[in-house]
Design an enzyme around this catalytic site. Structure first.
Site, PDB file in Angstrom:
ATOM      1  N   TRP A 101       0.829  -1.210   0.000  1.00 57.67           N
ATOM      2  CA  TRP A 101       0.000   0.000   0.000  1.00 57.67           C
ATOM      3  C   TRP A 101       0.857   1.250   0.000  1.00 57.67           C
ATOM      4  O   TRP A 101       0.561   2.208  -0.717  1.00 57.67           O
ATOM      5  CB  TRP A 101      -0.980   0.004   1.173  1.00 57.67           C
ATOM      6  CG  TRP A 101      -1.973  -1.119   1.077  1.00 57.67           C
ATOM      7  CD1 TRP A 101      -2.134  -2.145   1.956  1.00 57.67           C
ATOM      8  CD2 TRP A 101      -2.958  -1.329   0.039  1.00 57.67           C
ATOM      9  NE1 TRP A 101      -3.135  -2.983   1.526  1.00 57.67           N
ATOM     10  CE2 TRP A 101      -3.655  -2.515   0.365  1.00 57.67           C
ATOM     11  CE3 TRP A 101      -3.290  -0.648  -1.126  1.00 57.67           C
ATOM     12  CZ2 TRP A 101      -4.685  -3.021  -0.434  1.00 57.67           C
ATOM     13  CZ3 TRP A 101      -4.307  -1.149  -1.932  1.00 57.67           C
ATOM     14  CH2 TRP A 101      -4.993  -2.320  -1.579  1.00 57.67           C
ATOM     15  N   ASP A 168      -1.566   6.928   6.215  1.00 60.27           N
ATOM     16  CA  ASP A 168      -2.627   6.030   5.764  1.00 60.27           C
ATOM     17  C   ASP A 168      -2.918   5.082   6.928  1.00 60.27           C
ATOM     18  O   ASP A 168      -2.106   4.226   7.254  1.00 60.27           O
ATOM     19  CB  ASP A 168      -2.131   5.251   4.534  1.00 60.27           C
ATOM     20  CG  ASP A 168      -3.116   4.169   4.072  1.00 60.27           C
ATOM     21  OD1 ASP A 168      -4.177   4.015   4.694  1.00 60.27           O
ATOM     22  OD2 ASP A 168      -2.794   3.487   3.074  1.00 60.27           O
ATOM     23  N   LYS A 192     -12.033  -1.312   6.624  1.00 58.51           N
ATOM     24  CA  LYS A 192     -11.172  -2.162   7.439  1.00 58.51           C
ATOM     25  C   LYS A 192     -11.544  -2.090   8.920  1.00 58.51           C
ATOM     26  O   LYS A 192     -11.301  -3.036   9.647  1.00 58.51           O
ATOM     27  CB  LYS A 192      -9.699  -1.773   7.261  1.00 58.51           C
ATOM     28  CG  LYS A 192      -9.228  -1.824   5.816  1.00 58.51           C
ATOM     29  CD  LYS A 192      -8.607  -3.143   5.431  1.00 58.51           C
ATOM     30  CE  LYS A 192      -8.389  -3.304   3.936  1.00 58.51           C
ATOM     31  NZ  LYS A 192      -7.612  -2.236   3.304  1.00 58.51           N
TER      32      LYS A 192
HETATM   33  C1  LIG Z   1      -6.955  -1.759   2.018  1.00 60.60           C
HETATM   34  C2  LIG Z   1      -5.941  -0.707   2.116  1.00 60.60           C
HETATM   35  C3  LIG Z   1      -5.870   0.341   1.171  1.00 60.60           C
HETATM   36  C4  LIG Z   1      -6.760   0.422  -0.041  1.00 60.60           C
HETATM   37  O1  LIG Z   1      -8.024   0.817   0.332  1.00 60.60           O
HETATM   38  P1  LIG Z   1      -9.179   1.075  -0.753  1.00 60.60           P
HETATM   39  O2  LIG Z   1     -10.203   1.765   0.081  1.00 60.60           O
HETATM   40  O3  LIG Z   1      -9.594  -0.270  -1.250  1.00 60.60           O
HETATM   41  O4  LIG Z   1      -8.642   1.924  -1.828  1.00 60.60           O
HETATM   42  C5  LIG Z   1      -4.918   1.325   1.368  1.00 60.60           C
HETATM   43  N1  LIG Z   1      -4.076   1.292   2.415  1.00 60.60           N
HETATM   44  C6  LIG Z   1      -4.108   0.296   3.336  1.00 60.60           C
HETATM   45  C7  LIG Z   1      -3.155   0.318   4.478  1.00 60.60           C
HETATM   46  C8  LIG Z   1      -5.045  -0.733   3.209  1.00 60.60           C
HETATM   47  O5  LIG Z   1      -5.084  -1.713   4.121  1.00 60.60           O
END
Ligand SMILES: *Cc1c(COP(=O)(O)O)cnc(C)c1O
Length: 357
Positions: A101, A168, A192
């Site tokens: 990511w 993030d 998540k």
């Molecule tokens: C799942 C995830 C993403 C991507 O998320 P989307 O909402 O599907 O674009 C980005 N960063 C991390 C750390 C993730 O676990």
């Protein structure tokens, strides 16, 4: 039978949240209309949006000066929106590379300027978090990923920098106590730890925006979203509502301090078993282990069939590891009860009895 959902995302949500969400689709708050057929400009939905935004500020214990947005496009669109809004024309950004990511994030930033990856754990399939790095001083912002969903590592410390700090937090927001005010911008896809896919939480310090000298397309411009209260266009009404319900649930059980205690207890149950049981080994370095995504492998792959039978008979779902790591990944997000973690540990112990008898 309701299964034990260890999926890495979309994730498990509290049963009470699912029930209220289901009711809202038929008859929202008893108004005789479905949540998904009412106007987002009506007072019923505006209340939902306001409540969700203020719960985020309250749970994260944010000082004045931050805006909370519920956007669309997933965390993946934030990979692009962050540089659009923070990278000056001709400027530079620094990225900490701790997994797939993070690398997707810096690839997007590279479209707009010079990006410097100042430390990476790619050399060991990202099974650790780099430390003792030097944070570049001549950059507009520093980008980090607090929890590496695929590899099961988590940052315990964040770079010390006087530049803007971006994080993030898609897979560990609201899961542990942090000084959230150390960050200038936080983003997280809802699916998540907060709600269904379809909305992305962005928390941003107002004073950092509007300084790049860049023309920003309307839908990518945080300032425009702030000025329109996250309703620049039709918001993701249902995901925002379900996120609000989850935020209410988090508050009702004691907020992040209480959630962190539960998460630590759950993680201890499974990591202790991984370390004790001779048939298993952990993937991530111990000191960097994630409280959210527990990655582990069989010492002897020939036990795979037997173990897969045991956990699936126990009603466990979603523990297959990501293809880049193999093995297993048990995601134990906020809503995962400790009883489910114990069921997984029981399956690991049953395997041990079968194999070593
Ligand atoms: C799942 C995830 C993403 C991507 O998320 P989307 O909402 O599907 O674009 C980005 N960063 C991390 C750390 C993730 O676990």
């Amino acid at each position: 039978m309701k299964k034990h959902n260890f999926s890495a995302g979309p994730c498990i949500l509290p049963q009470i949240v699912l029930q209220k969400a289901a009711e809202s689709v038929i008859n929202f708050n008893g108004i005789g209309l479905s949540l998904i057929e009412i106007s987002h400009r009506g007072k019923e939905f505006i209340e939902v949006m306001e409540n969700a935004r203020s719960l985020v500020k309250e749970l994260l214990n944010l000082p004045e000066g931050y805006s909370v947005l519920f956007l669309q496009g997933g965390a993946s669109l934030e990979f692009l929106m962050v540089p659009y809004n923070l990278l000056k024309v001709g400027g530079k950004a620094a990225y900490l590379d701790t997994g797939v990511w993070s690398s997707k994030a810096y690839k997007e930033a590279k479209l707009l300027g010079e990006v410097n990856v100042f430390a990476s754990s790619k050399d060991k399939t990202y099974n650790y978090v780099p430390k003792n790095y030097k944070v570049p001083a001549d950059v507009d912002y520093v980008h980090t990923t607090s929890n590496n969903t695929i590899y099961g590592t988590q940052l315990k410390e964040f770079p010390k920098t006087d530049k803007l700090l971006v994080c993030d937090m898609s897979s560990d927001i609201f899961s542990r106590q942090l000084d959230f005010s150390q960050f200038d911008l936080i983003y997280a896809g809802a699916q998540k730890n907060m709600g269904p896919a379809g909305t992305t939480l962005v928390v941003v310090k107002d004073e950092i925006l509007g300084k790049t000298g860049r023309v920003i397309p309307t839908m990518l411009d945080y300032q425009q979203h702030i000025a329109n209260d996250s309703m620049l266009n039709t918001p993701a009404v249902f995901p925002v509502y379900v996120s609000m319900l989850t935020l209410e649930w988090m508050k009702s059980i004691g907020g992040i301090p209480a959630i962190e205690k539960l998460n630590e207890a759950k993680a201890a149950v499974i990591y202790n078993e991984i370390d004790r049981n001779p048939l298993f080994k952990g993937f991530a370095e111990k000191e960097d282990r994630s409280l959210m995504n527990v990655t582990f492998n069989l010492v002897d792959e020939s036990n795979k069939e037997a173990f897969d039978k045991l956990w699936s008979a126990a009603g466990i779902s979603g523990i297959k590891g990501h293809r880049s790591v193999g093995g297993y990944r048990a995601s134990i997000y906020n809503a995962m009860p400790i009883e489910s973690v114990q069921i997984l540990v029981d399956a690991m112990q049953q395997l041990e009895q079968q194999v070593l008898k």
